[in-house]
Motif scaffolding. Structure first.
Motif, PDB file in Angstrom:
ATOM      1  N   ALA A   6      22.198  -2.135  21.381  1.00 51.33           N
ATOM      2  CA  ALA A   6      23.282  -2.639  20.531  1.00 51.33           C
ATOM      3  C   ALA A   6      24.370  -3.336  21.348  1.00 51.33           C
ATOM      4  O   ALA A   6      25.013  -4.279  20.870  1.00 51.33           O
ATOM      5  N   SER A   7      24.592  -2.908  22.593  1.00 49.77           N
ATOM      6  CA  SER A   7      25.629  -3.526  23.416  1.00 49.77           C
ATOM      7  C   SER A   7      25.121  -4.738  24.189  1.00 49.77           C
ATOM      8  O   SER A   7      25.868  -5.347  24.939  1.00 49.77           O
ATOM      9  N   GLY A   8      23.853  -5.076  24.031  1.00 49.34           N
ATOM     10  CA  GLY A   8      23.302  -6.249  24.682  1.00 49.34           C
ATOM     11  C   GLY A   8      22.672  -5.975  26.039  1.00 49.34           C
ATOM     12  O   GLY A   8      22.249  -6.893  26.729  1.00 49.34           O
ATOM     13  N   LYS A   9      22.621  -4.710  26.431  1.00 50.83           N
ATOM     14  CA  LYS A   9      22.038  -4.350  27.731  1.00 50.83           C
ATOM     15  C   LYS A   9      20.516  -4.368  27.620  1.00 50.83           C
ATOM     16  O   LYS A   9      19.940  -3.849  26.657  1.00 50.83           O
ATOM     17  N   VAL A  10      19.845  -4.966  28.635  1.00 53.99           N
ATOM     18  CA  VAL A  10      18.391  -5.064  28.637  1.00 53.99           C
ATOM     19  C   VAL A  10      17.802  -3.797  29.241  1.00 53.99           C
ATOM     20  O   VAL A  10      18.243  -3.328  30.290  1.00 53.99           O
ATOM     21  N   HIS A  11      16.799  -3.245  28.571  1.00 56.31           N
ATOM     22  CA  HIS A  11      16.103  -2.045  29.039  1.00 56.31           C
ATOM     23  C   HIS A  11      14.626  -2.371  29.222  1.00 56.31           C
ATOM     24  O   HIS A  11      14.075  -3.231  28.539  1.00 56.31           O
ATOM     25  N   TYR A  12      13.991  -1.648  30.138  1.00 63.89           N
ATOM     26  CA  TYR A  12      12.560  -1.797  30.390  1.00 63.89           C
ATOM     27  C   TYR A  12      11.914  -0.432  30.301  1.00 63.89           C
ATOM     28  O   TYR A  12      12.500   0.574  30.694  1.00 63.89           O
ATOM     29  N   GLY A  13      10.670  -0.385  29.804  1.00 69.92           N
ATOM     30  CA  GLY A  13       9.962   0.881  29.716  1.00 69.92           C
ATOM     31  C   GLY A  13       8.473   0.668  29.558  1.00 69.92           C
ATOM     32  O   GLY A  13       8.011  -0.433  29.271  1.00 69.92           O
ATOM     33  N   ASP A  14       7.721   1.755  29.704  1.00 67.42           N
ATOM     34  CA  ASP A  14       6.273   1.660  29.551  1.00 67.42           C
ATOM     35  C   ASP A  14       5.850   1.894  28.106  1.00 67.42           C
ATOM     36  O   ASP A  14       4.692   1.723  27.758  1.00 67.42           O
ATOM     37  N   ARG A  15       6.793   2.317  27.252  1.00 68.39           N
ATOM     38  CA  ARG A  15       6.524   2.486  25.822  1.00 68.39           C
ATOM     39  C   ARG A  15       7.583   1.725  25.023  1.00 68.39           C
ATOM     40  O   ARG A  15       8.761   1.733  25.402  1.00 68.39           O
ATOM     41  N   PRO A  16       7.201   1.103  23.933  1.00 68.35           N
ATOM     42  CA  PRO A  16       8.194   0.366  23.148  1.00 68.35           C
ATOM     43  C   PRO A  16       9.114   1.341  22.408  1.00 68.35           C
ATOM     44  O   PRO A  16       8.712   2.448  22.063  1.00 68.35           O
ATOM     45  N   PRO A  17      10.356   0.946  22.173  1.00 64.54           N
ATOM     46  CA  PRO A  17      11.256   1.818  21.416  1.00 64.54           C
ATOM     47  C   PRO A  17      10.837   1.845  19.947  1.00 64.54           C
ATOM     48  O   PRO A  17      10.303   0.867  19.419  1.00 64.54           O
ATOM     49  N   ALA A  18      11.082   2.955  19.289  1.00 66.84           N
ATOM     50  CA  ALA A  18      10.661   3.102  17.898  1.00 66.84           C
ATOM     51  C   ALA A  18      11.562   2.303  16.965  1.00 66.84           C
ATOM     52  O   ALA A  18      11.105   1.765  15.958  1.00 66.84           O
ATOM     53  N   GLU A  19      12.838   2.195  17.289  1.00 65.67           N
ATOM     54  CA  GLU A  19      13.787   1.588  16.367  1.00 65.67           C
ATOM     55  C   GLU A  19      14.000   0.088  16.566  1.00 65.67           C
ATOM     56  O   GLU A  19      14.650  -0.559  15.789  1.00 65.67           O
ATOM     57  N   ARG A  20      13.474  -0.496  17.625  1.00 62.56           N
ATOM     58  CA  ARG A  20      13.715  -1.907  17.941  1.00 62.56           C
ATOM     59  C   ARG A  20      12.402  -2.653  18.210  1.00 62.56           C
ATOM     60  O   ARG A  20      11.401  -2.054  18.559  1.00 62.56           O
ATOM     61  N   GLN A  21      12.516  -3.965  18.061  1.00 57.98           N
ATOM     62  CA  GLN A  21      11.409  -4.840  18.413  1.00 57.98           C
ATOM     63  C   GLN A  21      11.466  -5.068  19.925  1.00 57.98           C
ATOM     64  O   GLN A  21      12.519  -5.339  20.474  1.00 57.98           O
TER      65      GLN A  21
END
Length: 152
Positions: A32-47
């Motif tokens: 929501a604050s525009g910060k980019v995140h990386y992960g090995d699984r996609p978030p449930a609430e976002r595209q």
């Protein structure tokens, strides 16, 4: 004939899973604050965007030789610095005193062995054994090495 079990060979399991790790996907998304995140699984609430990681570059013999040469140069520099520090730094007074005491003990032990008096030692069974013949010669060699080490 023996059967092959993956449970008995953990390296075989790792080798079998290696292609899966090489083809791993990475997901990126903004919160929501525009910060980019990386992960090995996609978030449930976002595209999330799917990103493919490039494979590790293959090590060529030239690259490996250059790395090895650089490591050897660094090692040689550290050795040179250590030697120059050892020669230039005066010995700590406490260390000098300890060295002098150990030198005196080593000289006393050597003198006692060379005097010809009967000396005893304790063997592996815990029994007292007289130092005679080859046993005495071995002790003399050790005592001389100790004097040379402590009294330099």
């Amino acid at each position: 004939m023996r059967s092959f079990s993956f449970l008995r060979h953990p390296y075989a399991i790792l080798l079998a899973l290696l292609p899966l790790a090489a083809a791993a996907q990475v997901y990126s998304w903004k919160d929501a604050s525009g910060k980019v995140h990386y992960g090995d699984r996609p978030p449930a609430e976002r595209q999330a965007q799917v990103r493919q990681l490039p494979g590790a570059p293959a090590a060529t013999p030239d690259v490996e030789a250059a790395r090895k040469a650089a490591a050897e140069r660094q090692f040689a520099q550290r050795e040179k610095q250590t030697r120059s520090q050892d020669k230039s730094a005066p010995e700590d007074p406490a260390q000098a005193k300890l060295r002098a005491e150990n030198c005196q003990r080593a000289k006393n032990q050597l003198a006692a062995l060379e005097s010809g008096q009967i000396r005893f030692t304790i063997d592996a069974k815990g029994e007292r054994v007289a130092l005679e013949g080859p046993l005495r010669e071995e002790e003399l060699v050790r005592a001389r090495q100790s004097v040379a080490e402590w009294c330099k």
